[in-house]
Design an enzyme around this catalytic site. Structure first.
Site, PDB file in Angstrom:
ATOM      1  N   LEU A  31      14.026   6.270   0.881  1.00  0.00           N
ATOM      2  CA  LEU A  31      14.174   5.486  -0.342  1.00  0.00           C
ATOM      3  C   LEU A  31      13.055   4.472  -0.534  1.00  0.00           C
ATOM      4  O   LEU A  31      13.228   3.459  -1.194  1.00  0.00           O
ATOM      5  CB  LEU A  31      15.528   4.764  -0.302  1.00  0.00           C
ATOM      6  N   GLY A  32      11.896   4.719   0.080  1.00  0.00           N
ATOM      7  CA  GLY A  32      10.775   3.802  -0.078  1.00  0.00           C
ATOM      8  C   GLY A  32      11.104   2.417   0.451  1.00  0.00           C
ATOM      9  O   GLY A  32      11.606   2.275   1.562  1.00  0.00           O
ATOM     10  N   GLY A  35      14.400   1.649   2.221  1.00  0.00           N
ATOM     11  CA  GLY A  35      14.703   2.158   3.551  1.00  0.00           C
ATOM     12  C   GLY A  35      15.087   3.619   3.521  1.00  0.00           C
ATOM     13  O   GLY A  35      14.516   4.415   2.773  1.00  0.00           O
ATOM     14  N   ASP A  60      -1.364   2.723  -0.315  1.00  0.00           N
ATOM     15  CA  ASP A  60      -1.001   3.961  -1.006  1.00  0.00           C
ATOM     16  C   ASP A  60       0.252   4.520  -0.349  1.00  0.00           C
ATOM     17  O   ASP A  60       0.284   4.729   0.862  1.00  0.00           O
ATOM     18  CB  ASP A  60      -2.156   4.961  -0.894  1.00  0.00           C
ATOM     19  N   THR A  62       1.514   7.469  -0.809  1.00  0.00           N
ATOM     20  CA  THR A  62       1.472   8.918  -0.677  1.00  0.00           C
ATOM     21  C   THR A  62       1.701   9.321   0.778  1.00  0.00           C
ATOM     22  O   THR A  62       1.018   8.840   1.672  1.00  0.00           O
ATOM     23  CB  THR A  62       0.110   9.481  -1.149  1.00  0.00           C
ATOM     24  N   GLY A  65       7.036   9.233   2.978  1.00  0.00           N
ATOM     25  CA  GLY A  65       8.277   9.951   3.264  1.00  0.00           C
ATOM     26  C   GLY A  65       8.050  11.101   4.234  1.00  0.00           C
ATOM     27  O   GLY A  65       8.862  11.347   5.132  1.00  0.00           O
ATOM     28  N   ASP A  66       6.929  11.797   4.081  1.00  0.00           N
ATOM     29  CA  ASP A  66       6.594  12.879   5.007  1.00  0.00           C
ATOM     30  C   ASP A  66       6.372  12.323   6.409  1.00  0.00           C
ATOM     31  O   ASP A  66       6.810  12.917   7.401  1.00  0.00           O
ATOM     32  CB  ASP A  66       5.344  13.620   4.544  1.00  0.00           C
ATOM     33  N   GLY A 101      -4.350   7.781   0.724  1.00  0.00           N
ATOM     34  CA  GLY A 101      -4.161   9.230   0.866  1.00  0.00           C
ATOM     35  C   GLY A 101      -3.122   9.600   1.886  1.00  0.00           C
ATOM     36  O   GLY A 101      -2.613   8.772   2.640  1.00  0.00           O
TER      37      GLY A 101
END
Length: 104
Positions: A31-32, A35, A60, A62, A65-66, A101
């Site tokens: 959830l950024g 959390g 950034d 990007t 989450g990964d 990135g």
């Protein structure tokens, strides 16, 4: 995936439970800044707060989450507890946003 709202923590939990009702055993939701939440197979919910960004500056988001998910799996493979996996993953997500990135 669910098309359900995720505005509140209760919304997130309801959306995760709807995925579980469709066959997912456990559901991990990032959830950024809010959390992350893990809905375990037995229905138990674990919330993990986001951790401070090293240096305090988000460059950034990007790939955050990964990075979270990858770190969670690494910690799980190392035999850490679910709570330790969540914290380790949150630390990785926080570190990931410090560079531009998806591949720092």
């Amino acid at each position: 995936l669910t098309r359900l709202p995720t505005t509140t923590n209760a919304d997130v939990e309801a959306a995760a439970r709807s995925l579980q009702a469709r066959g997912a055993r456990s559901v991990l939701v990032t959830l950024g800044r809010r959390g992350a939440m893990l809905l375990e197979e037995d229905g138990h919910v674990i919330w993990q707060a986001s951790l401070p960004v090293p240096g305090g500056v988000v460059v950034d988001a990007t790939g955050a989450g990964d990075s979270f998910r990858a770190a969670y799996v690494v910690a799980m493979a190392e035999g850490r507890s679910v709570r330790e996996c969540m914290r380790f993953a949150a630390a990785a997500g926080a570190a990931a946003v410090t560079k531009m990135g998806a591949v720092p």
